[in-house]
Design an enzyme around this catalytic site. Structure first.
Site, PDB file in Angstrom:
ATOM      1  N   HIS A 162      89.417  65.202 -62.880  1.00 49.77           N
ATOM      2  CA  HIS A 162      88.400  65.227 -61.825  1.00 49.77           C
ATOM      3  C   HIS A 162      87.985  63.798 -61.508  1.00 49.77           C
ATOM      4  CE1 HIS A 162      84.725  66.223 -59.617  1.00 49.77           C
ATOM      5  NE2 HIS A 162      85.261  67.410 -59.476  1.00 49.77           N
TER       6      HIS A 162
ATOM      7  N   ASP B 242      88.742  74.636 -60.768  1.00 48.57           N
ATOM      8  CA  ASP B 242      89.882  75.428 -60.263  1.00 48.57           C
ATOM      9  C   ASP B 242      90.750  76.016 -61.358  1.00 48.57           C
ATOM     10  OD1 ASP B 242      89.863  72.973 -57.790  1.00 48.57           O
ATOM     11  OD2 ASP B 242      89.467  75.092 -57.435  1.00 48.57           O
TER      12      ASP B 242
HETATM   13  C1  SDX Z   1      88.210  69.795 -56.796  1.00 43.87           C
HETATM   14  O1  SDX Z   1      85.469  65.809 -55.934  1.00 43.87           O
HETATM   15  C2  SDX Z   1      85.051  66.995 -56.191  1.00 43.87           C
HETATM   16  O2  SDX Z   1      83.919  67.253 -56.503  1.00 43.87           O
HETATM   17  C3  SDX Z   1      86.097  68.099 -55.996  1.00 43.87           C
HETATM   18  C4  SDX Z   1      85.715  69.485 -56.474  1.00 43.87           C
HETATM   19  C5  SDX Z   1      84.627  70.096 -55.626  1.00 43.87           C
HETATM   20  O3  SDX Z   1      83.916  70.974 -56.135  1.00 43.87           O
HETATM   21  O4  SDX Z   1      84.573  69.771 -54.404  1.00 43.87           O
HETATM   22  O5  SDX Z   1      85.274  69.419 -57.823  1.00 43.87           O
HETATM   23  C6  SDX Z   1      86.923  70.443 -56.384  1.00 43.87           C
HETATM   24  O6  SDX Z   1      88.887  69.265 -55.958  1.00 43.87           O
HETATM   25  C7  SDX Z   1      88.581  69.771 -58.252  1.00 43.87           C
HETATM   26  C8  SDX Z   1      89.925  69.020 -58.515  1.00 43.87           C
HETATM   27  C9  SDX Z   1      91.084  69.988 -58.240  1.00 43.87           C
HETATM   28  N1  SDX Z   1      92.378  69.260 -58.297  1.00 43.87           N
HETATM   29  C10 SDX Z   1      93.252  69.464 -59.286  1.00 43.87           C
HETATM   30  O7  SDX Z   1      93.063  70.182 -60.263  1.00 43.87           O
HETATM   31  C11 SDX Z   1      94.582  68.733 -59.092  1.00 43.87           C
HETATM   32  C12 SDX Z   1      95.004  68.065 -60.411  1.00 43.87           C
HETATM   33  N2  SDX Z   1      94.114  66.925 -60.677  1.00 43.87           N
HETATM   34  C13 SDX Z   1      94.512  65.632 -60.236  1.00 43.87           C
HETATM   35  O8  SDX Z   1      95.338  65.576 -59.130  1.00 43.87           O
HETATM   36  C14 SDX Z   1      93.417  64.566 -60.340  1.00 43.87           C
HETATM   37  O9  SDX Z   1      92.856  64.703 -61.578  1.00 43.87           O
HETATM   38  C15 SDX Z   1      92.324  64.531 -59.280  1.00 43.87           C
HETATM   39  C16 SDX Z   1      92.891  64.449 -57.915  1.00 43.87           C
HETATM   40  C17 SDX Z   1      91.441  65.722 -59.400  1.00 43.87           C
HETATM   41  C18 SDX Z   1      91.487  63.281 -59.549  1.00 43.87           C
HETATM   42  O10 SDX Z   1      92.309  62.205 -59.332  1.00 43.87           O
HETATM   43  P1  SDX Z   1      91.760  60.693 -59.452  1.00 43.87           P
HETATM   44  O11 SDX Z   1      90.316  60.651 -59.742  1.00 43.87           O
HETATM   45  O12 SDX Z   1      92.238  59.943 -58.245  1.00 43.87           O
HETATM   46  O13 SDX Z   1      92.446  60.198 -60.742  1.00 43.87           O
HETATM   47  P2  SDX Z   1      93.912  59.605 -60.804  1.00 43.87           P
HETATM   48  O14 SDX Z   1      94.816  60.425 -59.931  1.00 43.87           O
HETATM   49  O15 SDX Z   1      93.842  58.132 -60.562  1.00 43.87           O
HETATM   50  O16 SDX Z   1      94.323  59.901 -62.334  1.00 43.87           O
HETATM   51  C19 SDX Z   1      93.967  58.982 -63.382  1.00 43.87           C
HETATM   52  C20 SDX Z   1      95.096  59.110 -64.418  1.00 43.87           C
HETATM   53  C21 SDX Z   1      96.481  58.843 -63.826  1.00 43.87           C
HETATM   54  O17 SDX Z   1      97.317  58.439 -64.878  1.00 43.87           O
HETATM   55  P3  SDX Z   1      97.505  56.796 -65.137  1.00 43.87           P
HETATM   56  O18 SDX Z   1      97.867  56.180 -63.800  1.00 43.87           O
HETATM   57  O19 SDX Z   1      96.182  56.330 -65.673  1.00 43.87           O
HETATM   58  O20 SDX Z   1      98.613  56.708 -66.146  1.00 43.87           O
HETATM   59  O21 SDX Z   1      95.130  60.456 -64.916  1.00 43.87           O
HETATM   60  C22 SDX Z   1      96.374  61.043 -64.563  1.00 43.87           C
HETATM   61  C23 SDX Z   1      96.954  60.226 -63.439  1.00 43.87           C
HETATM   62  O22 SDX Z   1      98.382  60.312 -63.413  1.00 43.87           O
HETATM   63  N3  SDX Z   1      96.074  62.418 -64.130  1.00 43.87           N
HETATM   64  C24 SDX Z   1      96.806  63.479 -64.436  1.00 43.87           C
HETATM   65  C25 SDX Z   1      96.119  64.573 -63.873  1.00 43.87           C
HETATM   66  N4  SDX Z   1      95.017  64.129 -63.244  1.00 43.87           N
HETATM   67  C26 SDX Z   1      94.997  62.795 -63.399  1.00 43.87           C
HETATM   68  N5  SDX Z   1      97.966  63.617 -65.137  1.00 43.87           N
HETATM   69  C27 SDX Z   1      98.447  64.895 -65.254  1.00 43.87           C
HETATM   70  N6  SDX Z   1      97.836  65.996 -64.741  1.00 43.87           N
HETATM   71  C28 SDX Z   1      96.674  65.867 -64.052  1.00 43.87           C
HETATM   72  N7  SDX Z   1      96.073  66.924 -63.543  1.00 43.87           N
END
Ligand code: SDX
Length: 433
Positions: A312, A369
């Site tokens: 998140h 989710d």
């Molecule tokens: C919602 O913002 C809100 O409030 C949203 C929400 C709402 O109520 O409106 O809460 C609803 O959108 C919840 C999120 C739903 N999305 C998912 O479940 C999709 C999977 N999650 C990711 O795509 C990710 O965690 C995000 C998009 C939710 C957040 O991404 P960020 O903050 O941009 O973080 P990032 O992508 O920069 O990740 C940081 C690190 C990275 O690795 P490194 O570069 O440090 O090596 O964490 C890793 C990412 O690769 N990572 C994951 C991951 N999420 C982050 N690795 C594997 N699986 C994951 N799910």
């Protein structure tokens, strides 16, 4: 005199106001950065940038706290009715009995949709994704409910009355559109329902009523739906709410702004994740249930696979909504007598991730989710409708933010950029290229 932050630039020092929120969060006010220093900030994804001041929702990502207008999400999910929460988010206080009765009566008065809108609905191919249809129909509502320009800055009574009527129209019509999108996929009749039975009760009845069958209220389903809608109602400046605010900041109508919010929510990194989680869990089940194999894929930088429903932007602790939904999923499956292996796969994935340094070091926990789709599936809602249910819950939050942005007379949103393209060059006629 408030505290200041000093920036040293080109051998000079510049002071900027340090703002403090009501929960003691701190922010540097950089609104004069460009005019005073000819500087901008760069912050892709606005991870460190506040877009506005807001009094609607507070969340603390480190502590896993979420409050709507000061009320904890745990309290509201346990004790409140979704329409009460909608009133709270939009107007700032929990409604009195009279206010709630007036709201439900006004919603019932607006619980009709021009029959011509059905012609737009049936023009979509049955295979069209429900989120695309909902976004289009929400925007199409404008054609049947033309809106006049509202300048709430005058804060006159009739402007507020007009705004209230707009809000009531949307609260009345969106659930009908959601039910129509769901029923049309199943070749069922399209009607308007009856909100006087209760707002959430009517949503479930409009969706699940079958022809020639006496509708019997199922408290497990209505209570689960009520709780899910409350948990999704608002979440401060997330992607789709920021979209609603920026579209509304151009004085676009409420309906157009919410239509844009629905489109933003559709993305699988945002609200579309609840559908992606179920598809992921089904894929793991069909692949033999080897969760470790999928965990390795999620950690492999060369693999685009992510553990959907995990991580998140703000929560670096458990999403408090995920905790509530996990318990509710267990209760609903037990009450409905459903044994779904998907729930066990979700629990083992969660357990492994919470013990895996890749996830714990990046503070990746289950989000809202991760478990919600398991409940929607138990309620016989098709996977492609999951994000529509998220949108249905988020409508009061979108309305609240649109209203707050307009009442605060926030300026039109227009971010700047760091230009990295070509420097000035002269046009080259085709014969010389
Ligand atoms: C919602 O913002 C809100 O409030 C949203 C929400 C709402 O109520 O409106 O809460 C609803 O959108 C919840 C999120 C739903 N999305 C998912 O479940 C999709 C999977 N999650 C990711 O795509 C990710 O965690 C995000 C998009 C939710 C957040 O991404 P960020 O903050 O941009 O973080 P990032 O992508 O920069 O990740 C940081 C690190 C990275 O690795 P490194 O570069 O440090 O090596 O964490 C890793 C990412 O690769 N990572 C994951 C991951 N999420 C982050 N690795 C594997 N699986 C994951 N799910």
């Amino acid at each position: 005199m408030g505290k200041k932050v000093t920036l040293k630039y080109n051998e000079k020092e510049y002071n900027f106001d340090l703002l403090k929120g009501s929960e003691d969060e701190n922010a540097i006010d950089v609104s004069k950065l460009r005019s005073d220093l000819n500087l901008i900030t760069l912050d892709p994804g606005f991870k460190n940038t506040g877009s506005c001041k807001s009094a609607i929702t507070f969340l603390d990502g480190e502590k896993g706290i979420l409050r709507y207008r000061g009320y904890s999400i745990e309290d509201l999910a346990k004790n409140a009715d979704f329409l009460e929460v909608a009133f709270l988010l939009i107007f700032g206080e929990l409604p009195t009995k009279n206010q709630l009765n007036k709201l439900i009566a006004d919603i019932q008065d607006n619980a009709i949709i021009d029959e011509d809108l059905k012609k737009i609905l049936v023009s979509f191919p049955r295979s069209a994704h429900p989120m695309g249809i909902l976004s289009s129909l929400t925007s199409a509502l404008i054609a049947f409910n033309p809106e006049k320009k509202i300048s709430l800055t005058k804060k006159t009574g009739d402007e507020h009355a007009y705004m209230y009527n707009l809000i009531v129209k949307l609260l009345a019509k969106i659930p009908i559109l959601v039910a129509w999108v769901y029923r049309r996929r199943n070749g069922l009749s399209l009607d308007y329902g009856d909100y006087t039975q209760g707002y959430v009760e009517n949503v479930t009845k409009m969706m699940f009523q079958r022809p020639n069958q006496k509708y019997i209220k199922n408290d497990v389903i209505v209570n689960a739906m009520n709780k899910l809608l409350i948990l999704h109602a608002d979440h401060e400046q997330n992607c789709s709410t920021s979209t609603v605010r920026i579209v509304g900041s151009s004085e676009a109508s409420l309906f157009a702004s919410v239509s844009a919010g629905i489109s933003a929510l559709w993305g699988r990194l945002h609200g579309g994740a609840n559908q992606a989680v179920l598809e992921m869990l089904e894929a793991i089940k069909n692949d033999g249930g080897d969760t470790k194999k999928f965990m390795e894929k999620a950690k492999d930088k060369n693999d685009s696979f992510r553990l959907m429903g995990f991580g998140h932007r703000v929560y670096k602790n458990f999403d408090p909504r995920a905790k509530i939904i996990k318990v509710t999923a267990h209760e609903v499956l037990k009450d409905l007598g459903i044994k779904d292996p998907i729930l066990n796969i979700a629990k083992s994935l969660e357990k492994e991730a919470l013990n895996d340094p890749y996830f714990t070091s990046r503070k990746l926990y289950p989000n809202v989710d991760f478990y919600s789709g398991i409940i929607y599936k138990a309620l016989n809602i098709p996977t492609e409708m999951f994000t529509v249910m998220f949108a249905l819950g988020r409508v009061p939050g979108w309305i609240a933010h649109w209203r707050e942005m307009r009442m605060n007379n926030d300026p039109i949103g227009r971010p700047r950029q760091v230009y990295t393209g070509s420097k000035k060059r002269d046009f080259l006629p085709l014969k010389n290229r």
